[in-house]
Design a protein around this motif. Structure first.
Motif, PDB file in Angstrom:
ATOM      1  N   THR A 131      -1.996   1.214 -10.745  1.00 49.35           N
ATOM      2  CA  THR A 131      -1.564   0.172 -11.672  1.00 49.35           C
ATOM      3  C   THR A 131      -0.249   0.521 -12.365  1.00 49.35           C
ATOM      4  OG1 THR A 131      -2.944   1.134 -13.406  1.00 49.35           O
ATOM      5  CG2 THR A 131      -3.907  -0.654 -12.095  1.00 49.35           C
ATOM      6  N   LYS A 132       0.062   1.809 -12.491  1.00 52.61           N
ATOM      7  CA  LYS A 132       1.362   2.292 -12.969  1.00 52.61           C
ATOM      8  C   LYS A 132       1.819   3.352 -11.985  1.00 52.61           C
ATOM      9  CE  LYS A 132       0.736   1.476 -17.903  1.00 52.61           C
ATOM     10  NZ  LYS A 132       0.731   2.086 -19.236  1.00 52.61           N
ATOM     11  N   PHE A 133       3.112   3.629 -11.996  1.00 53.82           N
ATOM     12  CA  PHE A 133       3.674   4.581 -11.025  1.00 53.82           C
ATOM     13  C   PHE A 133       3.276   4.164  -9.605  1.00 53.82           C
ATOM     14  CE2 PHE A 133       2.735   6.956 -14.966  1.00 53.82           C
ATOM     15  CZ  PHE A 133       4.033   7.136 -15.397  1.00 53.82           C
ATOM     16  N   THR A 134       3.507   2.890  -9.331  1.00 55.14           N
ATOM     17  CA  THR A 134       3.102   2.322  -8.050  1.00 55.14           C
ATOM     18  C   THR A 134       3.768   3.054  -6.899  1.00 55.14           C
ATOM     19  OG1 THR A 134       4.813   0.643  -8.205  1.00 55.14           O
ATOM     20  CG2 THR A 134       2.646   0.051  -9.036  1.00 55.14           C
ATOM     21  N   GLN A 135       3.044   3.136  -5.807  1.00 53.52           N
ATOM     22  CA  GLN A 135       3.524   3.872  -4.644  1.00 53.52           C
ATOM     23  C   GLN A 135       3.822   2.944  -3.481  1.00 53.52           C
ATOM     24  OE1 GLN A 135      -0.021   6.434  -4.319  1.00 53.52           O
ATOM     25  NE2 GLN A 135       1.351   8.178  -4.550  1.00 53.52           N
ATOM     26  N   GLY A 136       5.038   3.055  -2.948  1.00 51.28           N
ATOM     27  CA  GLY A 136       5.319   2.518  -1.634  1.00 51.28           C
ATOM     28  C   GLY A 136       4.874   3.584  -0.650  1.00 51.28           C
ATOM     29  N   LYS A 137       4.410   3.174   0.542  1.00 50.48           N
ATOM     30  CA  LYS A 137       3.896   4.143   1.505  1.00 50.48           C
ATOM     31  C   LYS A 137       4.426   3.849   2.900  1.00 50.48           C
ATOM     32  CE  LYS A 137      -0.405   4.655  -1.078  1.00 50.48           C
ATOM     33  NZ  LYS A 137      -1.830   4.335  -1.119  1.00 50.48           N
ATOM     34  N   LEU A 138       4.939   4.897   3.531  1.00 51.28           N
ATOM     35  CA  LEU A 138       5.294   4.849   4.947  1.00 51.28           C
ATOM     36  C   LEU A 138       4.182   5.591   5.670  1.00 51.28           C
ATOM     37  CD1 LEU A 138       7.348   4.166   7.198  1.00 51.28           C
ATOM     38  CD2 LEU A 138       8.384   6.402   6.761  1.00 51.28           C
ATOM     39  N   VAL A 139       3.405   4.873   6.484  1.00 55.76           N
ATOM     40  CA  VAL A 139       2.195   5.445   7.069  1.00 55.76           C
ATOM     41  C   VAL A 139       2.261   5.436   8.596  1.00 55.76           C
ATOM     42  CG1 VAL A 139       0.799   4.793   5.065  1.00 55.76           C
ATOM     43  CG2 VAL A 139       0.936   3.241   7.011  1.00 55.76           C
ATOM     44  N   ARG A 140       1.519   6.414   9.178  1.00 59.96           N
ATOM     45  CA  ARG A 140       1.439   6.497  10.636  1.00 59.96           C
ATOM     46  C   ARG A 140       0.248   7.351  11.033  1.00 59.96           C
ATOM     47  NH1 ARG A 140       4.341  11.171  12.915  1.00 59.96           N
ATOM     48  NH2 ARG A 140       4.868  12.549  11.205  1.00 59.96           N
ATOM     49  N   ALA A 141      -0.271   7.096  12.221  1.00 58.54           N
ATOM     50  CA  ALA A 141      -1.332   7.919  12.795  1.00 58.54           C
ATOM     51  C   ALA A 141      -0.668   8.980  13.659  1.00 58.54           C
ATOM     52  CB  ALA A 141      -2.281   7.070  13.629  1.00 58.54           C
ATOM     53  N   VAL A 142      -0.942  10.239  13.374  1.00 64.75           N
ATOM     54  CA  VAL A 142      -0.356  11.322  14.181  1.00 64.75           C
ATOM     55  C   VAL A 142      -1.329  11.811  15.247  1.00 64.75           C
ATOM     56  CG1 VAL A 142       1.314  12.066  12.460  1.00 64.75           C
ATOM     57  CG2 VAL A 142      -0.955  13.087  12.466  1.00 64.75           C
ATOM     58  N   LYS A 143      -2.616  11.509  15.059  1.00 63.69           N
ATOM     59  CA  LYS A 143      -3.640  11.817  16.052  1.00 63.69           C
ATOM     60  C   LYS A 143      -4.685  10.724  15.952  1.00 63.69           C
ATOM     61  CE  LYS A 143      -6.907  15.321  17.547  1.00 63.69           C
ATOM     62  NZ  LYS A 143      -7.673  16.497  17.147  1.00 63.69           N
ATOM     63  N   GLY A 144      -5.116  10.194  17.093  1.00 69.30           N
ATOM     64  CA  GLY A 144      -6.100   9.125  17.072  1.00 69.30           C
ATOM     65  C   GLY A 144      -5.471   7.784  16.759  1.00 69.30           C
ATOM     66  N   SER A 145      -6.225   6.928  16.062  1.00 68.05           N
ATOM     67  CA  SER A 145      -5.724   5.582  15.784  1.00 68.05           C
ATOM     68  C   SER A 145      -6.417   4.985  14.562  1.00 68.05           C
ATOM     69  CB  SER A 145      -5.938   4.672  17.003  1.00 68.05           C
ATOM     70  OG  SER A 145      -7.304   4.617  17.354  1.00 68.05           O
ATOM     71  N   VAL A 146      -5.709   4.064  13.927  1.00 72.14           N
ATOM     72  CA  VAL A 146      -6.236   3.343  12.772  1.00 72.14           C
ATOM     73  C   VAL A 146      -5.822   1.879  12.851  1.00 72.14           C
ATOM     74  CG1 VAL A 146      -6.061   5.398  11.268  1.00 72.14           C
ATOM     75  CG2 VAL A 146      -4.279   3.662  11.189  1.00 72.14           C
ATOM     76  N   TYR A 147      -6.626   1.057  12.190  1.00 76.02           N
ATOM     77  CA  TYR A 147      -6.212  -0.310  11.902  1.00 76.02           C
ATOM     78  C   TYR A 147      -5.824  -0.283  10.437  1.00 76.02           C
ATOM     79  CZ  TYR A 147      -6.101  -5.362  11.587  1.00 76.02           C
ATOM     80  OH  TYR A 147      -5.690  -6.666  11.402  1.00 76.02           O
ATOM     81  N   ASP A 148      -4.556  -0.498  10.150  1.00 69.81           N
ATOM     82  CA  ASP A 148      -3.995  -0.342   8.814  1.00 69.81           C
ATOM     83  C   ASP A 148      -3.753  -1.719   8.195  1.00 69.81           C
ATOM     84  OD1 ASP A 148      -2.889   2.096   7.247  1.00 69.81           O
ATOM     85  OD2 ASP A 148      -1.481   0.468   6.881  1.00 69.81           O
ATOM     86  N   VAL A 149      -4.120  -1.863   6.916  1.00 67.25           N
ATOM     87  CA  VAL A 149      -4.056  -3.168   6.250  1.00 67.25           C
ATOM     88  C   VAL A 149      -3.364  -3.049   4.898  1.00 67.25           C
ATOM     89  CG1 VAL A 149      -5.465  -4.989   5.203  1.00 67.25           C
ATOM     90  CG2 VAL A 149      -6.135  -4.022   7.402  1.00 67.25           C
ATOM     91  N   ALA A 150      -2.534  -4.029   4.587  1.00 64.12           N
ATOM     92  CA  ALA A 150      -1.882  -4.126   3.276  1.00 64.12           C
ATOM     93  C   ALA A 150      -2.147  -5.520   2.710  1.00 64.12           C
ATOM     94  CB  ALA A 150      -0.387  -3.887   3.406  1.00 64.12           C
TER      95      ALA A 150
END
Length: 190
Positions: A67-86
Motif C-alpha cells: 500500500t506504500k512503497f509500491t513495487q514495480g516488478k520485472l518477473v521471469r521463470a528461470v526453471k519450470g513455468s508459471v502462469y503470471d497474473v497482474a
C-alpha cells in the motif's frame, strides 16, 4: 543494439518483454536487463531489490501488493513455468480492476513487467519452478497487502483445467487464502 522486444498488453504500462536469445550447441546467453536498452523502450524504472522463489506444481502465490512503497516488478521463470497474473489497481486507469495473464517458462524466456499500482500473483505449473523478481522498491512488510486469488469480481481465469491442475490440488498460504476481496469503489492507488 537493443536485445529486447517490448510487447504492449491491453492494460496500459503492463508489458511483456521478450529478450533476444543467443544459442548454440554450448547452451544460450541472454540479457535479462539492460538499463540503456530498457530506456530506449520508455522503461525508465530503477531496480533496488532482487527476489528468487522456488515452488512445486500447483503453488499459487498472490495476489500481492504494497500500500506504500509500491513495487514495480520485472518477473521471469528461470526453471519450470508459471502462469503470471497482474491486476490493475490504479483508480484513475481505464482498466481499473482488470487483469492480464501471461505464460512464463524456462523455454520461452519471456519476462513480464508489472508496474507500481498492480496486484501480482502466479501459479507454478511444474515442480521445482524457480521464479525471479526485480523490484523497484524494497519489501516493506508493514505495508504488505493483497487480494483474494479467486475473487469473483475480478474473475481471473487461472486456466487450471488447461494446465492439468484441480482447484483442490492448489497449495495456497494461509495468508493468501484470507486476503481481502476486490472493492471496485476503493482507491487502492491513483
Amino acid at each position: 543494439m537493443n536485445n529486447f522486444e517490448v510487447i504492449k498488453t491491453p492494460i496500459k504500462d503492463l508489458v511483456i518483454i521478450q529478450p533476444k536469445v543467443f544459442g548454440d550447441e554450448r547452451g544460450f546467453f541472454l540479457e535479462t536487463y539492460n538499463k540503456k536498452s530498457f530506456e530506449e523502450h520508455g522503461l525508465t524504472m530503477e531496480f533496488v531489490q532482487d527476489n528468487h522463489s522456488k515452488s512445486k506444481k500447483g503453488v499459487l502465490r498472490g495476489l500481492h501488493f504494497q500500500t506504500k512503497f509500491t513495487q514495480g516488478k520485472l518477473v521471469r521463470a528461470v526453471k519450470g513455468s508459471v502462469y503470471d497474473v497482474a491486476v490493475d489497481l490504479r483508480k484513475s486507469s481505464e482498466t481499473y480492476g482488470q487483469w492480464y495473464g501471461v505464460l512464463l517458462t524456462e523455454q520461452n524466456k519471456t519476462m513480464f513487467y508489472i508496474p507500481e499500482g498492480f496486484a501480482h500473483g502466479f501459479l507454478a505449473l511444474e515442480d521445482d519452478t524457480e521464479f525471479m523478481y526485480k523490484c523497484t522498491d524494497l519489501y516493506s512488510p508493514e505495508y504488505d497487502s493483497g487480494l483474494l486469488w479467486n475473487d469473483e469480481t475480478i474473475n481471473i481465469d487461472w486456466r487450471l483445467e488447461e494446465f492439468g491442475i484441480k482447484e483442490e490440488e492448489l497449495t495456497i498460504s494461509d495468508k493468501d487464502q484470507k486476503q481481502a476481496k476486490f472493492d471496485k469503489n476503493k482507491k487502492y492507488f491513483e
